[in-house]
Scaffold this motif. Structure first.
Motif, mmCIF file in Angstrom:
data_model
loop_
_atom_site.group_PDB
_atom_site.id
_atom_site.type_symbol
_atom_site.label_atom_id
_atom_site.label_comp_id
_atom_site.label_asym_id
_atom_site.label_seq_id
_atom_site.Cartn_x
_atom_site.Cartn_y
_atom_site.Cartn_z
ATOM 1 N N THR A 1 -3.341 -25.441 14.947
ATOM 2 C CA THR A 1 -2.739 -24.119 14.907
ATOM 3 C C THR A 1 -1.753 -24.011 13.753
ATOM 4 O OG1 THR A 1 -2.913 -23.986 17.311
ATOM 5 C CG2 THR A 1 -1.432 -22.423 16.251
ATOM 6 N N ASN A 2 -1.869 -22.945 12.993
ATOM 7 C CA ASN A 2 -0.952 -22.669 11.894
ATOM 8 C C ASN A 2 0.399 -22.267 12.491
ATOM 9 O OD1 ASN A 2 0.561 -21.515 9.833
ATOM 10 N ND2 ASN A 2 -1.151 -20.351 8.971
ATOM 11 N N PRO A 3 1.480 -23.009 12.239
ATOM 12 C CA PRO A 3 2.788 -22.697 12.824
ATOM 13 C C PRO A 3 3.315 -21.307 12.456
ATOM 14 C CG PRO A 3 2.894 -24.709 11.496
ATOM 15 C CD PRO A 3 1.498 -24.192 11.405
ATOM 16 N N GLU A 4 2.872 -20.766 11.343
ATOM 17 C CA GLU A 4 3.314 -19.428 10.922
ATOM 18 C C GLU A 4 2.780 -18.350 11.857
ATOM 19 O OE1 GLU A 4 4.497 -18.480 7.403
ATOM 20 O OE2 GLU A 4 5.114 -20.551 7.107
ATOM 21 N N ARG A 5 1.733 -18.672 12.626
ATOM 22 C CA ARG A 5 1.104 -17.687 13.513
ATOM 23 C C ARG A 5 1.573 -17.809 14.963
ATOM 24 N NH1 ARG A 5 -3.509 -15.118 12.252
ATOM 25 N NH2 ARG A 5 -4.467 -15.706 14.222
ATOM 26 N N VAL A 6 2.488 -18.722 15.251
ATOM 27 C CA VAL A 6 3.012 -18.894 16.606
ATOM 28 C C VAL A 6 4.179 -17.916 16.766
ATOM 29 C CG1 VAL A 6 4.020 -20.488 18.272
ATOM 30 C CG2 VAL A 6 2.268 -21.297 16.665
ATOM 31 N N LEU A 7 3.953 -16.870 17.557
ATOM 32 C CA LEU A 7 4.897 -15.769 17.703
ATOM 33 C C LEU A 7 5.372 -15.650 19.136
ATOM 34 C CD1 LEU A 7 2.865 -13.068 15.705
ATOM 35 C CD2 LEU A 7 4.506 -14.724 14.789
ATOM 36 N N GLY A 8 6.576 -15.135 19.303
ATOM 37 C CA GLY A 8 7.107 -14.965 20.641
ATOM 38 C C GLY A 8 7.895 -13.678 20.793
ATOM 39 N N MET B 1 4.324 -15.519 24.459
ATOM 40 C CA MET B 1 3.980 -16.012 23.131
ATOM 41 C C MET B 1 2.515 -15.744 22.851
ATOM 42 S SD MET B 1 3.666 -20.154 23.547
ATOM 43 C CE MET B 1 3.059 -20.280 21.867
ATOM 44 N N LEU B 2 2.139 -15.883 21.586
ATOM 45 C CA LEU B 2 0.747 -15.728 21.184
ATOM 46 C C LEU B 2 0.551 -16.417 19.849
ATOM 47 C CD1 LEU B 2 0.665 -13.420 18.727
ATOM 48 C CD2 LEU B 2 1.080 -11.910 20.640
ATOM 49 N N VAL B 3 -0.692 -16.548 19.469
ATOM 50 C CA VAL B 3 -1.043 -17.018 18.129
ATOM 51 C C VAL B 3 -1.711 -15.830 17.461
ATOM 52 C CG1 VAL B 3 -2.385 -18.656 16.773
ATOM 53 C CG2 VAL B 3 -1.346 -19.392 18.940
ATOM 54 N N GLY B 4 -1.057 -15.285 16.422
ATOM 55 C CA GLY B 4 -1.591 -14.090 15.788
ATOM 56 C C GLY B 4 -0.865 -13.740 14.507
ATOM 57 N N PHE C 1 7.326 -9.070 18.423
ATOM 58 C CA PHE C 1 7.038 -10.491 18.275
ATOM 59 C C PHE C 1 7.542 -10.994 16.930
ATOM 60 C CE2 PHE C 1 4.070 -9.401 21.590
ATOM 61 C CZ PHE C 1 4.019 -10.533 22.377
ATOM 62 N N THR C 2 8.147 -12.178 16.958
ATOM 63 C CA THR C 2 8.606 -12.837 15.741
ATOM 64 C C THR C 2 8.179 -14.303 15.792
ATOM 65 O OG1 THR C 2 10.744 -13.375 16.742
ATOM 66 C CG2 THR C 2 10.617 -11.328 15.454
ATOM 67 N N LEU D 1 4.313 -16.882 29.213
ATOM 68 C CA LEU D 1 3.026 -16.195 29.184
ATOM 69 C C LEU D 1 2.389 -16.402 27.816
ATOM 70 C CD1 LEU D 1 3.780 -12.712 30.780
ATOM 71 C CD2 LEU D 1 2.268 -14.486 31.694
ATOM 72 N N LEU D 2 1.125 -16.766 27.802
ATOM 73 C CA LEU D 2 0.351 -16.853 26.564
ATOM 74 C C LEU D 2 -0.555 -15.628 26.522
ATOM 75 C CD1 LEU D 2 -0.593 -18.417 24.033
ATOM 76 C CD2 LEU D 2 -2.236 -19.607 25.529
#
Length: 162
Positions: free
Chosen positions: A135-142, A110-113, A123-124, A73-74
């Motif tokens: 997309t900034n990889p630091e903001r890819v959370l799950g 997951m999300l970008v945030g 989320f981590t 899920l996004l």
């Protein structure tokens, strides 16, 4: 007091107007929107919050994507009308929709945030999951909705085949 309802087709344009109000112009140019093109949101998980007068106060949507051929899920976007922010409505939308996703046997989301905000929901950072540029990889959370759901799931995020 707010009432949460499944987003219906009749809510679409009102929700889109809320997203336009809450996010910068050009929001649809973000990488995450490429996964939404031509794909409907996940039915039953996308919610709207209305006040006692029926006025839209917030909304959340989920989209199906895949990582390593596994469904994910996004989450996003989630928005609360500027006049309603600070009332805990974003928290209510996120927690309620994640509970629904768990009850519907989704395993991962997951999300970008921003991790400081989404970390309170569990989320981590997803180190092995790659969103396409820019997309900034630091903001890819799950978040694992089922224990260990992200353990063997890594790779490029891809659009869910329709």
């Amino acid at each position: 007091m707010y009432q949460l309802h499944r987003e219906e087709k009749s809510d679409w344009w009102e929700v889109e107007a809320l997203y336009d109000l809450c996010f910068a112009p050009g929001r649809e140019a973000l990488t995450s929107y490429r996964f939404r093109d031509g794909v409907p949101p996940v039915e039953g998980l996308s919610l709207v919050a209305r006040d006692e007068e029926g006025i839209l106060a917030g909304a959340i949507r989920f989209w199906p994507v895949q990582v390593d051929n596994q469904p994910v899920l996004l989450l996003g976007p989630v928005a609360v009308h500027p006049t309603r922010q600070g009332e805990g409505l974003g928290d209510l939308l996120i927690r309620s929709s994640l509970e629904k996703a768990t009850n519907e046997s989704w395993e991962r989301v997951m999300l970008v945030g921003d991790e400081p905000y989404y970390g309170r929901f569990g989320f981590t950072r997803l180190n092995g999951v790659i969103m396409p540029p820019l997309t900034n990889p630091e903001r890819v959370l799950g978040l694992a909705l089922q224990a260990g759901a992200w353990d063997e799931c890594a790779g490029l995020v891809e659009k869910m085949p329709v």
